[in-house]
Design an enzyme around this catalytic site. Structure first.
Site, short mmCIF file in Angstrom:
data_model
loop_
_atom_site.label_atom_id
_atom_site.label_comp_id
_atom_site.label_asym_id
_atom_site.label_seq_id
_atom_site.Cartn_x
_atom_site.Cartn_y
_atom_site.Cartn_z
N GLU A 163 -9.66 -1.69 5.19
CA GLU A 163 -10.33 -1.25 6.40
C GLU A 163 -11.66 -1.98 6.60
O GLU A 163 -12.35 -2.29 5.63
CB GLU A 163 -10.62 0.25 6.29
CG GLU A 163 -9.37 1.12 6.21
CD GLU A 163 -8.78 1.45 7.57
OE1 GLU A 163 -8.58 0.55 8.39
OE2 GLU A 163 -8.53 2.64 7.79
N HIS A 209 -7.16 -4.30 10.21
CA HIS A 209 -6.88 -4.18 8.78
C HIS A 209 -5.60 -4.92 8.41
O HIS A 209 -4.70 -5.10 9.22
CB HIS A 209 -6.87 -2.72 8.31
CG HIS A 209 -5.70 -1.88 8.71
ND1 HIS A 209 -5.83 -0.57 9.13
CD2 HIS A 209 -4.37 -2.13 8.76
CE1 HIS A 209 -4.64 -0.07 9.40
NE2 HIS A 209 -3.74 -0.99 9.19
N ASN A 241 -7.22 -2.06 14.13
CA ASN A 241 -8.65 -2.32 13.90
C ASN A 241 -8.86 -3.57 13.05
O ASN A 241 -9.95 -3.80 12.53
CB ASN A 241 -9.32 -1.11 13.22
CG ASN A 241 -8.76 -0.85 11.83
OD1 ASN A 241 -7.77 -1.46 11.42
ND2 ASN A 241 -9.38 0.07 11.11
N ASP A 296 0.81 -1.21 0.00
CA ASP A 296 0.00 0.00 0.00
C ASP A 296 0.85 1.27 0.00
O ASP A 296 2.06 1.22 0.22
CB ASP A 296 -0.96 0.01 1.20
CG ASP A 296 -0.29 -0.42 2.51
OD1 ASP A 296 0.95 -0.39 2.59
OD2 ASP A 296 -1.02 -0.77 3.46
C1 GLP Z 1 -0.37 0.23 8.67
C2 GLP Z 1 -0.13 -0.52 7.33
C3 GLP Z 1 -0.20 -1.98 7.55
C4 GLP Z 1 0.52 -2.30 8.83
C5 GLP Z 1 -0.30 -1.86 9.99
C6 GLP Z 1 0.36 -2.03 11.35
O1 GLP Z 1 -1.33 1.19 8.58
N1 GLP Z 1 -0.96 -0.14 6.24
O2 GLP Z 1 0.36 -2.66 6.42
O3 GLP Z 1 0.70 -3.69 8.95
O4 GLP Z 1 -0.79 -0.57 9.78
O5 GLP Z 1 1.30 -1.06 11.60
P1 GLP Z 1 2.31 -1.12 12.81
O6 GLP Z 1 3.26 -2.26 12.52
O7 GLP Z 1 3.02 0.21 12.81
O8 GLP Z 1 1.53 -1.37 14.04
#
Ligand code: GLP
Length: 254
Positions: A152, A147, A145, A76
């Site tokens: 989402e 995702h 959440n 993404d």
């Molecule tokens: C982000 C990304 C995800 C990631 C997730 C967790 O928004 N789009 O690909 O896995 O949220 O992030 P973190 O590892 O900083 O908790």
């Protein structure tokens, strides 16, 4: 997840042990020429650090062959951010992998957050992944959440690569990278869909830290459904889950 599937759950003592285990699997995949699906976020920072250390310890010819053959696609990117924006996922990947490994531009692919038409860009990116033969090993973090990528909730199991609005919860989750201001987090992103993620040959879900314990339990131990997009992973035939003890602390069937 059924009890039998527990064989595919590894619980490590801490985030560094998780990173080492994940780096070992990524290295093995790279050595067999896999197309990697990669993720960003805080969870992945120690993972990529451990991967770079392992690659640095290879003999020079092996290292050169591995980096020359590198092909990866990220999940993404924020709409409106480009490589020059330090908060873009493109910049994150550049710092985490392209610089330390000396990868050429184009070896690490991400959606173009600056594309004039993000919907068209999502279609282009999806075709690019398909043209590479799809993803062999998809690395995933877990959003607070539920995702995966930026899929989402609510999200069906067959969502395509697309541009979508980010939830208030996700913008809060990622605010730290934007000076702590959720309003500064872009409101839209382009993400591979749950359909693309579930089409990967193998999926590796990586979760660390106590704040993720409740959502990890819902992901693995409640029936799959759109309110926790990551729960669709239960249907994947080759899912591996590597977590630390803190993230695993709410699981019932350890
Ligand atoms: C982000 C990304 C995800 C990631 C997730 C967790 O928004 N789009 O690909 O896995 O949220 O992030 P973190 O590892 O900083 O908790």
């Amino acid at each position: 997840m059924t009890l039998q599937d527990r064989r595919h759950l590894q619980i490590k003592p801490d985030a560094q042990a998780v990173a080492d285990a994940v780096a070992g699997l990524l290295l093995a995949a790279l050595q067999r020429g896999a197309v990697l699906g990669l993720a960003t976020g805080r969870t992945m920072q120690p993972v990529y650090g451990a991967l770079c250390a392992r690659i640095a310890s290879l003999a020079a010819p092996q290292r050169a062959a591995l980096t020359a053959g590198w092909r990866s696609f990220n999940l993404d990117e924020y709409v409106g951010l480009g490589p020059q924006d330090p908060q873009s996922f493109t910049a994150f990947m550049h710092q985490a992998l392209a610089v330390p490994l000396g990868l050429a531009p184009g070896q690490l692919q991400l959606p173009d957050g600056l594309a004039a038409d993000p919907a068209t860009e999502a279609g282009r990116y999806s075709h690019l992944v398909a043209a590479a033969g799809g993803i062999d090993l998809q690395l995933l973090g877990l959003g607070s959440n539920g995702h995966i990528g930026f899929n989402e909730p609510p999200c069906p199991s067959d969502a395509p690569c697309r541009c979508l609005p980010l939830s208030a919860a996700t913008r809060r989750q990622n605010a730290a990278a934007f000076g702590g201001h959720a309003d500064a987090v872009p409101g839209r992103a382009i993400t591979l869909g749950t359909r693309d993620i579930l089409a990967a040959h193998q999926v590796l879900l990586v979760v660390t830290g106590a704040p993720k314990a409740a959502i990890l339990r819902r992901t693995l131990e409640e029936p799959p459904g759109p309110e926790v997009p990551a729960s669709w992973l239960q249907n994947h035939p080759r899912l591996q889950v590597i977590v630390d003890a803190a993230a695993a602390s709410a699981l019932q069937l350890r």
